[in-house]
Design an enzyme around this catalytic site. Structure first.
Site, short mmCIF file in Angstrom:
data_model
loop_
_atom_site.label_atom_id
_atom_site.label_comp_id
_atom_site.label_asym_id
_atom_site.label_seq_id
_atom_site.Cartn_x
_atom_site.Cartn_y
_atom_site.Cartn_z
CG ASN A 72 -10.31 -5.92 2.24
OD1 ASN A 72 -10.96 -5.39 1.35
ND2 ASN A 72 -10.40 -7.22 2.49
CG HIS A 121 -3.29 -8.63 2.70
ND1 HIS A 121 -3.32 -8.10 3.97
CD2 HIS A 121 -4.55 -9.10 2.47
CE1 HIS A 121 -4.54 -8.23 4.47
NE2 HIS A 121 -5.30 -8.83 3.59
CG PHE A 122 -2.37 -5.49 -3.48
CD1 PHE A 122 -1.37 -5.00 -2.66
CD2 PHE A 122 -3.07 -4.61 -4.28
CE1 PHE A 122 -1.07 -3.64 -2.63
CE2 PHE A 122 -2.78 -3.24 -4.26
CZ PHE A 122 -1.78 -2.77 -3.42
CG HIS A 123 -7.31 -10.49 -1.07
ND1 HIS A 123 -7.50 -11.63 -0.32
CD2 HIS A 123 -7.35 -9.46 -0.18
CE1 HIS A 123 -7.65 -11.31 0.96
NE2 HIS A 123 -7.56 -10.00 1.07
CD GLN A 173 -5.73 -4.22 6.92
OE1 GLN A 173 -6.13 -3.06 7.08
NE2 GLN A 173 -4.45 -4.51 6.75
CG ASP A 228 -6.33 -16.27 1.22
OD1 ASP A 228 -6.41 -15.03 1.33
OD2 ASP A 228 -6.84 -17.05 2.06
CB ILE A 229 -4.46 -20.35 4.44
CG1 ILE A 229 -4.18 -21.75 4.95
CG2 ILE A 229 -5.33 -19.57 5.41
CD1 ILE A 229 -3.32 -21.77 6.21
P1 AMP Z 1 -8.09 -9.53 4.73
O1 AMP Z 1 -9.51 -9.71 5.18
O2 AMP Z 1 -7.97 -8.69 3.49
O3 AMP Z 1 -7.20 -9.05 5.85
O4 AMP Z 1 -7.60 -10.98 4.30
C1 AMP Z 1 -6.73 -11.78 5.03
C2 AMP Z 1 -6.53 -13.04 4.24
O5 AMP Z 1 -5.41 -13.72 4.75
C3 AMP Z 1 -7.70 -14.02 4.27
O6 AMP Z 1 -8.14 -14.26 2.95
C4 AMP Z 1 -7.10 -15.27 4.91
O7 AMP Z 1 -7.59 -16.45 4.37
C5 AMP Z 1 -5.63 -15.10 4.62
N1 AMP Z 1 -4.71 -15.76 5.54
C6 AMP Z 1 -4.70 -15.69 6.89
N2 AMP Z 1 -3.69 -16.42 7.40
C7 AMP Z 1 -3.04 -16.96 6.34
C8 AMP Z 1 -1.91 -17.83 6.21
N3 AMP Z 1 -1.24 -18.28 7.27
N4 AMP Z 1 -1.52 -18.17 4.96
C9 AMP Z 1 -2.18 -17.73 3.88
N5 AMP Z 1 -3.24 -16.91 3.95
C10 AMP Z 1 -3.68 -16.54 5.16
#
Ligand code: AMP
Length: 134
Positions: free
Chosen positions: A84, A97-99, A91, A28-29
């Protein structure tokens, strides 16, 4: 096209940890804690309930292995899996996606949890309607 679809297509770089025919996992970025990993189906669907059984199974097959890798790389002994669905549920990227979020001291996922009590009549109703929906 979401940012994750573009990452899967190779249009945008990522810190890739794992890839197979159905799944991509990358860092995750904006990590909530060190080692925060995202596990993404290659199938283009916004929310979990839309996923094919094949994608769902492919994710289920690798999640524990990826969790072990996160634990080994970070030394974490506790972690959260967060998934989410919908803007109201936080979300931001509309691709499933799974964290995997390691708990490292005070760093990691903070969870707000306000438990109520389960009413027996409501429980019977819910069980009946969920079973009818399956
Ligand atoms: P969510 O709130 O569950 O949709 O989480 C989206 C996640 O994607 C967040 O934790 C962001 O930091 C991550 N994210 C967004 N863009 C990127 C990217 N280009 N590379 C890696 N992670 C990302």
């Amino acid at each position: 096209m979401t940012i994750f679809a573009r990452i899967i297509a190779g249009e945008i770089p990522c810190h890739r940890v794992y890839e197979d025919a159905h799944v991509l996992a990358f860092l995750d970025i904006g990590p909530v804690s060190d080692g925060h990993l995202l596990v993404v189906p290659k199938e283009t669907k916004a929310q979990l309930h839309e996923l094919s059984d094949e994608s769902a199974a492919a994710i289920g097959r690798v999640l524990p292995r990826l969790a072990r890798a996160v634990m080994q790389a970070t030394g974490a002994t506790a972690y959260n899996i967060l998934q989410n669905n919908g803007a109201a549920a936080h979300q931001a990227v509309m691709h499933v996606h799974f964290h995997i979020i390691p708990k490292l001291g005070s760093a990691g996922l903070g969870v707000g949890w306000n438990p109520g009590t389960l009413d027996a009549a409501r429980a019977r109703e819910l069980v009946a309607s969920m079973q009818a929906a399956l």
